[in-house]
Design a protein around this motif. Structure first.
Motif, short mmCIF file in Angstrom:
data_model
loop_
_atom_site.label_atom_id
_atom_site.label_comp_id
_atom_site.label_asym_id
_atom_site.label_seq_id
_atom_site.Cartn_x
_atom_site.Cartn_y
_atom_site.Cartn_z
N GLY A 14 -6.80 -22.10 37.46
CA GLY A 14 -6.78 -21.33 36.22
C GLY A 14 -5.92 -20.10 36.33
N ARG A 15 -6.05 -19.38 37.41
CA ARG A 15 -5.26 -18.17 37.63
C ARG A 15 -3.83 -18.48 38.05
N ASP A 16 -3.68 -19.47 38.94
CA ASP A 16 -2.40 -19.64 39.64
C ASP A 16 -1.45 -20.63 38.99
N ILE A 17 -1.97 -21.53 38.16
CA ILE A 17 -1.10 -22.53 37.48
C ILE A 17 -1.25 -22.44 35.97
N PHE A 18 -2.49 -22.61 35.46
CA PHE A 18 -2.66 -22.74 34.02
C PHE A 18 -2.36 -21.45 33.26
N ALA A 19 -2.84 -20.30 33.76
CA ALA A 19 -2.56 -19.04 33.07
C ALA A 19 -1.06 -18.71 33.06
N PRO A 20 -0.35 -18.85 34.20
CA PRO A 20 1.10 -18.61 34.13
C PRO A 20 1.82 -19.54 33.16
N VAL A 21 1.45 -20.81 33.17
CA VAL A 21 2.09 -21.76 32.26
C VAL A 21 1.82 -21.35 30.80
N ALA A 22 0.57 -20.96 30.50
CA ALA A 22 0.25 -20.52 29.14
C ALA A 22 1.09 -19.31 28.76
N ALA A 23 1.28 -18.39 29.70
CA ALA A 23 2.08 -17.21 29.42
C ALA A 23 3.53 -17.58 29.12
N TRP A 24 4.10 -18.48 29.91
CA TRP A 24 5.48 -18.89 29.67
C TRP A 24 5.62 -19.62 28.34
N LEU A 25 4.64 -20.43 27.99
CA LEU A 25 4.68 -21.09 26.69
C LEU A 25 4.61 -20.07 25.56
N ALA A 26 3.78 -19.04 25.74
CA ALA A 26 3.69 -18.00 24.73
C ALA A 26 5.00 -17.22 24.60
N ARG A 27 5.77 -17.19 25.67
CA ARG A 27 7.07 -16.52 25.62
C ARG A 27 8.16 -17.41 25.03
N GLY A 28 7.83 -18.68 24.80
CA GLY A 28 8.77 -19.54 24.11
C GLY A 28 9.44 -20.61 24.93
N ILE A 29 9.03 -20.79 26.20
CA ILE A 29 9.65 -21.84 27.00
C ILE A 29 9.32 -23.21 26.40
N ALA A 30 10.26 -24.13 26.46
CA ALA A 30 10.03 -25.49 25.97
C ALA A 30 9.11 -26.24 26.93
N PRO A 31 8.08 -26.91 26.44
CA PRO A 31 7.14 -27.60 27.33
C PRO A 31 7.78 -28.60 28.26
N GLN A 32 8.86 -29.26 27.84
CA GLN A 32 9.46 -30.29 28.70
C GLN A 32 10.09 -29.72 29.96
N ARG A 33 10.24 -28.41 30.05
CA ARG A 33 10.76 -27.80 31.27
C ARG A 33 9.68 -27.70 32.36
N LEU A 34 8.44 -27.96 31.98
CA LEU A 34 7.32 -27.78 32.90
C LEU A 34 7.03 -29.00 33.75
N GLY A 35 7.59 -30.16 33.38
CA GLY A 35 7.35 -31.36 34.14
C GLY A 35 7.65 -32.59 33.33
N PRO A 36 7.43 -33.78 33.90
CA PRO A 36 7.77 -35.03 33.23
C PRO A 36 6.78 -35.38 32.12
N PRO A 37 7.21 -36.19 31.16
CA PRO A 37 6.30 -36.60 30.09
C PRO A 37 5.17 -37.48 30.61
N VAL A 38 4.06 -37.41 29.93
CA VAL A 38 2.90 -38.26 30.20
C VAL A 38 2.63 -39.07 28.93
N PRO A 39 2.57 -40.39 29.02
CA PRO A 39 2.22 -41.17 27.82
C PRO A 39 0.87 -40.72 27.27
N VAL A 40 0.83 -40.51 25.98
CA VAL A 40 -0.41 -40.05 25.36
C VAL A 40 -1.57 -41.00 25.66
N SER A 41 -1.26 -42.28 25.75
CA SER A 41 -2.32 -43.27 26.02
C SER A 41 -2.94 -43.11 27.40
N GLU A 42 -2.26 -42.40 28.31
CA GLU A 42 -2.76 -42.22 29.67
C GLU A 42 -3.62 -40.96 29.82
N LEU A 43 -3.64 -40.10 28.82
CA LEU A 43 -4.46 -38.89 28.90
C LEU A 43 -5.94 -39.26 28.91
#
Length: 272
Positions: free
Chosen positions: A135-164
């Protein structure tokens, strides 16, 4: 998911961390340092420990009333294992957290899932990652970068919605005028929210009910508000989320019935 020109002004934050330790403050600090212009809206940090289904329900029932946001969600009993961290893009927001089912009901409440990516790019995390505090080391930083406007696809590869992954389905059955439903959440007042939309209840206001909660049996009345019964009496009504709930006027149904999350409650008309 398309490039973003500006991130949302808000990050909502939901966890099972509680408030006795510094876990919530540490995540707030990461968000404030990486995205100082972003406002944080705490949904709750009192989700029962490791209660994915309860966390998913609370968040899904709350997000329709929140501003456009990145929704940071950490109810993560699989932290440090091979479970994925993901960003889920919904029609009306982004959700960040573990791929264990806690995100999907909220994504559906936000207009439906459009896409998802797995969090595999460490450049968007903190430099040091604890295996017990993503939560502190991965998810919170990612949330902060998204709030700053980074495109989600820069964070990693796509996941098929059916696999969630989806949260476990709580038990819920209606057989004639008999209801059997699992307790999904218990609020601060001790009201028991059941896994049954109130509109599916076969019982009308005023109906006298016999209620079975584990070994405990009680009389209750179908109601529309708490004051429909005398102080201290049990009632069943539609709660603010539109779910069937068991309550005690002026008291705690959880205490009265000895009920906990996951307990099966049975409702049937009382014998006349």
């Amino acid at each position: 998911m398309t490039e973003q020109t500006a991130g949302p002004a808000w990050v909502s934050f939901t966890t099972d961390y509680g408030l006795a330790d510094g876990f919530v403050a540490a995540c707030h600090g990461v968000l404030a340092r990486l995205a100082p212009q972003t406002r944080i809206l705490d949904v709750t940090h009192q989700v029962p420990p490791q209660a994915v289904t309860a966390g998913a329900a609370v968040l899904a029932q709350t997000v329709p009333y929140l501003p456009q946001a990145v929704h940071l969600v950490v109810v993560d009993p699989g932290v440090g294992t091979t479970r994925r961290g993901v960003v889920v893009a919904a029609e009306q927001g982004l959700l960040v957290g573990p791929d264990n089912g806690v995100l999907l009901p909220a994504a559906e409440a936000l207009g439906g899932i459009r896409a998802a990516v797995e969090l595999t790019e460490p450049q968007w995390w903190l430099p040091q990652v604890s295996q017990t505090f993503h939560g502190r080391d991965i998810f919170a930083p990612v949330a902060a970068w998204l709030a700053r406007g980074i495109a989600p696809q820069r964070l990693g590869p796509p996941v098929p919605v059916s696999e969630l992954l989806r949260p476990p389905e709580p038990e819920c059955t209606v057989d004639g005028d008999a209801v059997r439903a699992e307790v999904v959440t218990i609020d601060h007042f001790g009201n028991l929210q059941l896994a049954l939309p109130a509109e599916r209840s076969p019982h009308r206001p005023g109906t006298r009910l016999r209620l079975h909660a584990g070994p405990v049996t009680a009389e209750a009345r179908m109601a529309t508000t708490f004051a429909d019964v005398a102080a201290g009496e049990c009632l069943v009504l539609a709660d603010s989320a539109g779910q069937l709930a068991v309550a005690v006027n002026g008291g705690s149904a959880a205490e009265r019935l000895g009920a906990g999350r996951g307990l099966l409650v049975q409702l049937e008309p009382a014998a006349t």
